[in-house]
Motif scaffolding. Sequence first.
Motif, mmCIF file in Angstrom:
data_model
loop_
_atom_site.group_PDB
_atom_site.id
_atom_site.type_symbol
_atom_site.label_atom_id
_atom_site.label_comp_id
_atom_site.label_asym_id
_atom_site.label_seq_id
_atom_site.Cartn_x
_atom_site.Cartn_y
_atom_site.Cartn_z
ATOM 1 N N LEU A 1 55.105 29.595 23.240
ATOM 2 C CA LEU A 1 54.471 30.505 24.213
ATOM 3 C C LEU A 1 54.396 31.917 23.663
ATOM 4 O O LEU A 1 53.343 32.577 23.715
ATOM 5 N N TYR A 2 55.499 32.397 23.118
ATOM 6 C CA TYR A 2 55.531 33.798 22.655
ATOM 7 C C TYR A 2 54.508 34.000 21.533
ATOM 8 O O TYR A 2 53.816 35.014 21.472
ATOM 9 N N GLY A 3 54.393 32.979 20.668
ATOM 10 C CA GLY A 3 53.399 33.082 19.591
ATOM 11 C C GLY A 3 51.982 33.082 20.138
ATOM 12 O O GLY A 3 51.120 33.846 19.685
ATOM 13 N N GLY B 1 48.935 35.917 19.985
ATOM 14 C CA GLY B 1 47.867 35.399 19.140
ATOM 15 C C GLY B 1 46.472 35.700 19.662
ATOM 16 O O GLY B 1 46.300 36.269 20.749
ATOM 17 N N PRO B 2 45.452 35.312 18.919
ATOM 18 C CA PRO B 2 44.054 35.680 19.226
ATOM 19 C C PRO B 2 43.537 35.119 20.545
ATOM 20 O O PRO B 2 42.641 35.680 21.162
ATOM 21 N N ASP B 3 44.113 34.013 21.036
ATOM 22 C CA ASP B 3 43.585 33.412 22.286
ATOM 23 C C ASP B 3 44.021 34.172 23.536
ATOM 24 O O ASP B 3 43.391 34.070 24.579
ATOM 25 N N SER C 1 54.147 43.122 16.518
ATOM 26 C CA SER C 1 53.964 42.860 17.941
ATOM 27 C C SER C 1 53.395 44.060 18.696
ATOM 28 O O SER C 1 53.634 45.213 18.360
ATOM 29 N N ARG C 2 52.636 43.744 19.738
ATOM 30 C CA ARG C 2 52.003 44.790 20.570
ATOM 31 C C ARG C 2 52.954 45.261 21.660
ATOM 32 O O ARG C 2 52.574 46.053 22.516
ATOM 33 N N ILE C 3 54.187 44.787 21.634
ATOM 34 C CA ILE C 3 55.172 45.233 22.627
ATOM 35 C C ILE C 3 55.677 46.618 22.221
ATOM 36 O O ILE C 3 56.245 46.777 21.126
#
Length: 241
Positions: A49-51, A55-57, A97-99
């Motif tokens: 889930l985290y990946g 990810g792009p989707d 990561s965007r976090i």
Amino acid sequence: MSLPAGTLVLADPQAVAREAAERLIAACGETAAERIAICLSGGSTPKVLYGLLAGPDFAARVPWERIHWFFGDDRVVPWDDARSNVRMVREAFGHGSRIPPTHLCFMPSEDGAEAGARAYERSLLDFYGADALDPARPLFDLVLLGLGEDGHTASLFPGKPAVSETLRLVAPVPEAGLAPFVPRITLTLPALGSARHVLFLVTGAGKRDPLARLAAGEDLPAGRVTSVGDVAWLLDEAAAR
Ligand code: 6PG
């Protein structure tokens, strides 16, 4: 015997993760609040889930700037230790990561389980803005959880004191009930239950036994989890069979 109410069986771990990603994004969309609080599960199941989220989707659909990420539990090991959930989360979301760095609230492990639990409880309440949780204002928008082969969730192990904790939001777990046998820090049932949504992700044949025990009505820690809103279970066919 019946599976818990709110159970959905999907083909495989990828399908479970995709459904969980959709529900996480939906939970974010339900609130206009500036800050969203999501509690992450540890272990291996949620890595998919985290990946996906990073990810792009899905990445463009996740409101990264609004979400604050917390941990349901962690192992009391250095953050770069292979058993650390901090390390697992950082790797799964990707180091690019965007976090925002201040939006990941790690469980401190350097001073041991008791001190770490007290410090984390302070962090949760500081974020929440009060010294006690109000049922009308849940702490979390979404809590993600897994299921251990012994029926534990987070680090609430059968027969261990933390399962019965009703006052503290975060508890030390000096003796884990399953590997890795290192001390843990865990959110307690009152904290996990202070959520608009709770979502269990359970995949693999190894989870058939605890699921069957839950379905038969056995009192296991995972079965004690409540929510202000709903408790849902996403299983893959291997676990549900
Ligand atoms: C942990 C988790 C734990 C996990 C279950 C299932 O720190 O280990 O929080 O509760 O969710 O043990 O683990 P798997 O996903 O690895 O099967």
